[in-house]
Design a protein around this motif. Structure first.
Motif, PDB file in Angstrom:
ATOM      1  N   UNK A  85      49.287 -24.662  12.823  1.00 32.16           N
ATOM      2  CA  UNK A  85      50.138 -23.483  12.766  1.00 32.16           C
ATOM      3  C   UNK A  85      49.553 -22.345  13.581  1.00 32.16           C
ATOM      4  N   UNK A  86      50.274 -21.264  13.640  1.00 32.89           N
ATOM      5  CA  UNK A  86      49.830 -20.115  14.422  1.00 32.89           C
ATOM      6  C   UNK A  86      48.712 -19.348  13.711  1.00 32.89           C
ATOM      7  N   UNK A  87      48.658 -19.451  12.388  1.00 31.01           N
ATOM      8  CA  UNK A  87      47.692 -18.672  11.612  1.00 31.01           C
ATOM      9  C   UNK A  87      46.839 -19.573  10.736  1.00 31.01           C
ATOM     10  N   UNK A  88      45.613 -19.107  10.455  1.00 31.18           N
ATOM     11  CA  UNK A  88      44.735 -19.734   9.467  1.00 31.18           C
ATOM     12  C   UNK A  88      44.243 -18.632   8.539  1.00 31.18           C
ATOM     13  N   UNK A  89      43.750 -19.027   7.395  1.00 35.15           N
ATOM     14  CA  UNK A  89      43.260 -18.060   6.424  1.00 35.15           C
ATOM     15  C   UNK A  89      42.026 -17.343   6.961  1.00 35.15           C
ATOM     16  N   UNK A  90      41.918 -16.079   6.650  1.00 37.40           N
ATOM     17  CA  UNK A  90      40.747 -15.282   7.038  1.00 37.40           C
ATOM     18  C   UNK A  90      39.671 -15.345   5.967  1.00 37.40           C
ATOM     19  N   UNK A  91      39.942 -16.089   4.899  1.00 38.71           N
ATOM     20  CA  UNK A  91      39.002 -16.175   3.793  1.00 38.71           C
ATOM     21  C   UNK A  91      38.157 -17.432   3.917  1.00 38.71           C
ATOM     22  N   UNK A  92      36.857 -17.273   3.702  1.00 38.45           N
ATOM     23  CA  UNK A  92      35.928 -18.389   3.771  1.00 38.45           C
ATOM     24  C   UNK A  92      35.902 -19.183   2.487  1.00 38.45           C
ATOM     25  N   UNK A  93      34.974 -20.117   2.407  1.00 39.85           N
ATOM     26  CA  UNK A  93      34.848 -20.968   1.218  1.00 39.85           C
ATOM     27  C   UNK A  93      34.502 -20.166  -0.029  1.00 39.85           C
ATOM     28  N   UNK A  94      33.751 -19.082   0.171  1.00 40.70           N
ATOM     29  CA  UNK A  94      33.332 -18.267  -0.971  1.00 40.70           C
ATOM     30  C   UNK A  94      34.411 -17.280  -1.420  1.00 40.70           C
ATOM     31  N   UNK A  95      35.542 -17.273  -0.741  1.00 42.35           N
ATOM     32  CA  UNK A  95      36.632 -16.366  -1.089  1.00 42.35           C
ATOM     33  C   UNK A  95      36.546 -15.024  -0.390  1.00 42.35           C
ATOM     34  N   UNK A  96      35.440 -14.773   0.303  1.00 35.98           N
ATOM     35  CA  UNK A  96      35.287 -13.532   1.062  1.00 35.98           C
ATOM     36  C   UNK A  96      35.819 -13.681   2.475  1.00 35.98           C
TER      37      UNK A  96
END
Length: 188
Positions: A85-96
């Motif tokens: 997709x055009x976007x991915x989450x900006x959050x890492x594995x730790x939720x930050x």
């Protein structure tokens, strides 16, 4: 209104690839003139995307300083490699939020879409990660584990490298014959 005025314009725009293609071209020109070349880079490295991910998977990188932001961003990119997709989450594995401050201000603007603050523009994020990784490798802030052993195993710089003709004969292949009608020497 002139006969066929709007229809002629629509037909002309469609002839050049449609409104979306024209808008994309306008963004490219705007990025070029606005000194924001980063958004143009993905087109150049996008065709090598699979190779870069494959290489990053096979090599083991280590930070030579306490700054591991690029490697953290690389790990995030690798976790999202399958995304199309055009976007991915900006959050890492730790939720930050993944730290992208290793990139320039232009990269950070390209990666973060103001309308989607919890997401990164995938293609710009990947381009930023691999560009920053290359720069960190060049400056020595990131190293490939085992590369020091390779450097020591390499022959000294004073050792002449074998010529291509010697290499071919050493591999059991006949030396190349010059192609008729081509120059075999260069005139400098």
């Amino acid at each position: 209104m002139q006969a066929g005025g709007l229809g002629a314009v629509t037909k002309t725009v469609e002839g050049f690839g449609g409104v979306a293609k024209q808008y994309e071209q306008i963004e490219k020109v705007s990025a070029h003139h606005g000194n924001s070349w980063e958004v143009l880079l993905y087109e150049q490295i996008g065709r090598d995307r699979a190779l870069m991910f494959d290489l990053a998977e096979k090599l083991q990188f280590t930070a030579t300083s306490e700054d591991g932001r690029v490697l953290d961003a690389l790990a995030h990119a690798q976790r999202n490699e399958a995304a199309r997709g055009e976007y991915i989450s900006a959050l890492g594995e730790d939720g930050g939020r993944v730290d992208i401050s290793s990139g320039t201000q232009n990269w950070q603007k390209a990666v973060v879409d103001r309308t989607r603050p919890a997401q990164f523009v995938r293609k710009h994020f990947e381009a930023m990660v691999f560009t920053c990784l290359a720069e960190e490798l060049r400056t020595g802030d990131v190293a490939v584990v085992g590369s020091e052993a390779l450097r020591r195993a390499r022959p000294p710089a004073s050792t002449p490298l074998p010529s291509a003709a010697n290499w071919r004969t050493g591999c059991g292949q006949p030396p190349r014959r010059p192609t008729p009608g081509t120059r075999t020497t260069r005139a400098w």
